[in-house]
Motif scaffolding. Structure first.
Motif, PDB file in Angstrom:
ATOM      1  N   PHE A  24       0.912  -1.222  -0.196  1.00 46.23           N
ATOM      2  CA  PHE A  24      -0.152   0.051   0.132  1.00 46.23           C
ATOM      3  C   PHE A  24       0.829   1.195  -0.109  1.00 46.23           C
ATOM      4  O   PHE A  24       1.821   1.295   0.743  1.00 46.23           O
ATOM      5  CB  PHE A  24      -0.702   0.032   1.052  1.00 46.23           C
ATOM      6  N   ILE A  25       0.674   2.198  -0.751  1.00 42.10           N
ATOM      7  CA  ILE A  25       1.242   3.429  -0.570  1.00 42.10           C
ATOM      8  C   ILE A  25       0.203   4.497  -0.334  1.00 42.10           C
ATOM      9  O   ILE A  25      -1.026   4.649  -0.694  1.00 42.10           O
ATOM     10  CB  ILE A  25       1.687   3.919  -2.278  1.00 42.10           C
ATOM     11  N   LYS A  26       0.773   5.669   0.394  1.00 40.37           N
ATOM     12  CA  LYS A  26      -0.090   6.506   1.081  1.00 40.37           C
ATOM     13  C   LYS A  26      -0.908   7.356   0.140  1.00 40.37           C
ATOM     14  O   LYS A  26      -0.215   7.670  -1.137  1.00 40.37           O
ATOM     15  CB  LYS A  26       0.703   7.571   1.858  1.00 40.37           C
ATOM     16  N   GLY A  27      -2.172   7.577   0.091  1.00 44.53           N
ATOM     17  CA  GLY A  27      -3.004   8.188  -0.782  1.00 44.53           C
ATOM     18  C   GLY A  27      -3.625   7.292  -1.956  1.00 44.53           C
ATOM     19  O   GLY A  27      -4.164   7.905  -3.184  1.00 44.53           O
ATOM     20  N   LYS A  28      -3.028   6.150  -2.258  1.00 43.96           N
ATOM     21  CA  LYS A  28      -3.445   5.206  -3.388  1.00 43.96           C
ATOM     22  C   LYS A  28      -4.398   4.265  -3.137  1.00 43.96           C
ATOM     23  O   LYS A  28      -4.414   3.810  -2.231  1.00 43.96           O
ATOM     24  CB  LYS A  28      -2.230   4.580  -4.116  1.00 43.96           C
ATOM     25  N   ILE A  29      -5.365   4.144  -3.753  1.00 48.10           N
ATOM     26  CA  ILE A  29      -6.585   3.280  -3.391  1.00 48.10           C
ATOM     27  C   ILE A  29      -6.186   1.689  -4.021  1.00 48.10           C
ATOM     28  O   ILE A  29      -5.649   1.682  -5.068  1.00 48.10           O
ATOM     29  CB  ILE A  29      -7.802   3.578  -4.339  1.00 48.10           C
ATOM     30  N   THR A  30      -6.150   0.670  -2.874  1.00 47.94           N
ATOM     31  CA  THR A  30      -5.736  -0.608  -3.344  1.00 47.94           C
ATOM     32  C   THR A  30      -6.880  -1.536  -2.922  1.00 47.94           C
ATOM     33  O   THR A  30      -7.322  -1.260  -2.002  1.00 47.94           O
ATOM     34  CB  THR A  30      -4.349  -0.849  -2.360  1.00 47.94           C
ATOM     35  N   GLU A  31      -7.041  -2.500  -3.941  1.00 46.78           N
ATOM     36  CA  GLU A  31      -8.146  -3.600  -3.479  1.00 46.78           C
ATOM     37  C   GLU A  31      -7.320  -4.613  -2.696  1.00 46.78           C
ATOM     38  O   GLU A  31      -6.232  -4.913  -2.972  1.00 46.78           O
ATOM     39  CB  GLU A  31      -8.420  -4.244  -4.827  1.00 46.78           C
ATOM     40  N   CYS A  32      -8.204  -5.110  -2.019  1.00 50.70           N
ATOM     41  CA  CYS A  32      -7.195  -6.158  -0.876  1.00 50.70           C
ATOM     42  C   CYS A  32      -8.601  -7.469  -0.489  1.00 50.70           C
ATOM     43  O   CYS A  32      -9.635  -7.049  -0.572  1.00 50.70           O
ATOM     44  CB  CYS A  32      -6.700  -5.645   0.262  1.00 50.70           C
ATOM     45  N   SER A  33      -8.082  -8.261  -0.324  1.00 51.93           N
ATOM     46  CA  SER A  33      -8.835  -9.565   0.355  1.00 51.93           C
ATOM     47  C   SER A  33      -9.501  -9.084   1.482  1.00 51.93           C
ATOM     48  O   SER A  33      -9.112  -8.264   2.128  1.00 51.93           O
ATOM     49  CB  SER A  33      -8.107 -10.781   0.534  1.00 51.93           C
ATOM     50  N   ASP A  34     -10.536  -9.725   1.846  1.00 57.05           N
ATOM     51  CA  ASP A  34     -11.437  -9.450   3.198  1.00 57.05           C
ATOM     52  C   ASP A  34     -10.385  -9.597   4.480  1.00 57.05           C
ATOM     53  O   ASP A  34     -10.351  -8.746   5.208  1.00 57.05           O
ATOM     54  CB  ASP A  34     -12.518 -10.336   3.464  1.00 57.05           C
ATOM     55  N   HIS A  35      -9.654 -10.837   4.470  1.00 58.78           N
ATOM     56  CA  HIS A  35      -8.685 -11.184   5.460  1.00 58.78           C
ATOM     57  C   HIS A  35      -7.709  -9.811   5.633  1.00 58.78           C
ATOM     58  O   HIS A  35      -7.344  -9.204   6.992  1.00 58.78           O
ATOM     59  CB  HIS A  35      -7.827 -12.252   5.243  1.00 58.78           C
ATOM     60  N   VAL A  36      -6.902  -9.208   4.596  1.00 53.45           N
ATOM     61  CA  VAL A  36      -5.975  -7.886   4.550  1.00 53.45           C
ATOM     62  C   VAL A  36      -6.757  -7.035   5.177  1.00 53.45           C
ATOM     63  O   VAL A  36      -6.171  -6.154   5.900  1.00 53.45           O
ATOM     64  CB  VAL A  36      -5.306  -8.021   3.282  1.00 53.45           C
ATOM     65  N   TYR A  37      -8.002  -6.760   4.544  1.00 48.46           N
ATOM     66  CA  TYR A  37      -9.036  -5.684   4.818  1.00 48.46           C
ATOM     67  C   TYR A  37      -8.999  -5.664   6.599  1.00 48.46           C
ATOM     68  O   TYR A  37      -8.593  -4.649   7.154  1.00 48.46           O
ATOM     69  CB  TYR A  37     -10.098  -5.622   4.407  1.00 48.46           C
TER      70      TYR A  37
END
Length: 113
Positions: A24-37
């Motif tokens: 993850f980079i500050k300010g960038k929207i990233t998709e992730c799995s429910d677990h990582v979320y």
């Protein structure tokens, strides 16, 4: 899949059980799995920008203008007439509110600060 945005440190990486890194980079929207979320949200360093996400006015106010522009773009919200950060926040929150009214693996944190 959830969409989240890092709001505090420069970068943050979760390593999933299969060894796959989720950066993850500050300010960038990233998709992730429910677990990582779940793990990311527990750190307090992320905001949920998923459709119907848990963002609050307190979280959104922590974003800078560039981050607000990216959030609006990814969410399909037109903020082209907004001149100030406050106007952008109002437009984003208004859009989220109107949308709500119309629509009745183990991870290991790697702090990259």
């Amino acid at each position: 899949m959830k969409k989240i945005m890092l709001k505090e440190c420069k970068s943050y990486t979760f390593r999933q059980a299969d060894g796959t890194a989720v950066p993850f980079i500050k300010g960038k929207i990233t998709e992730c799995s429910d677990h990582v979320y779940k793990q990311a949200m527990q750190t307090g360093k992320f905001i949920d920008v998923s459709e119907g996400g848990a963002e609050t006015s307190t979280n959104i106010e922590a974003l800078n203008k560039a981050q607000l522009q990216e959030l609006a773009e990814k969410s399909g919200i037109d903020i082209s007439l907004c001149k100030t950060k406050a106007e952008m926040i109002t437009a984003i929150e208004s859009s989220k509110t109107s949308e709500e009214n119309t629509d009745s693996n183990g991870a290991e944190a790697d702090f990259g600060e």
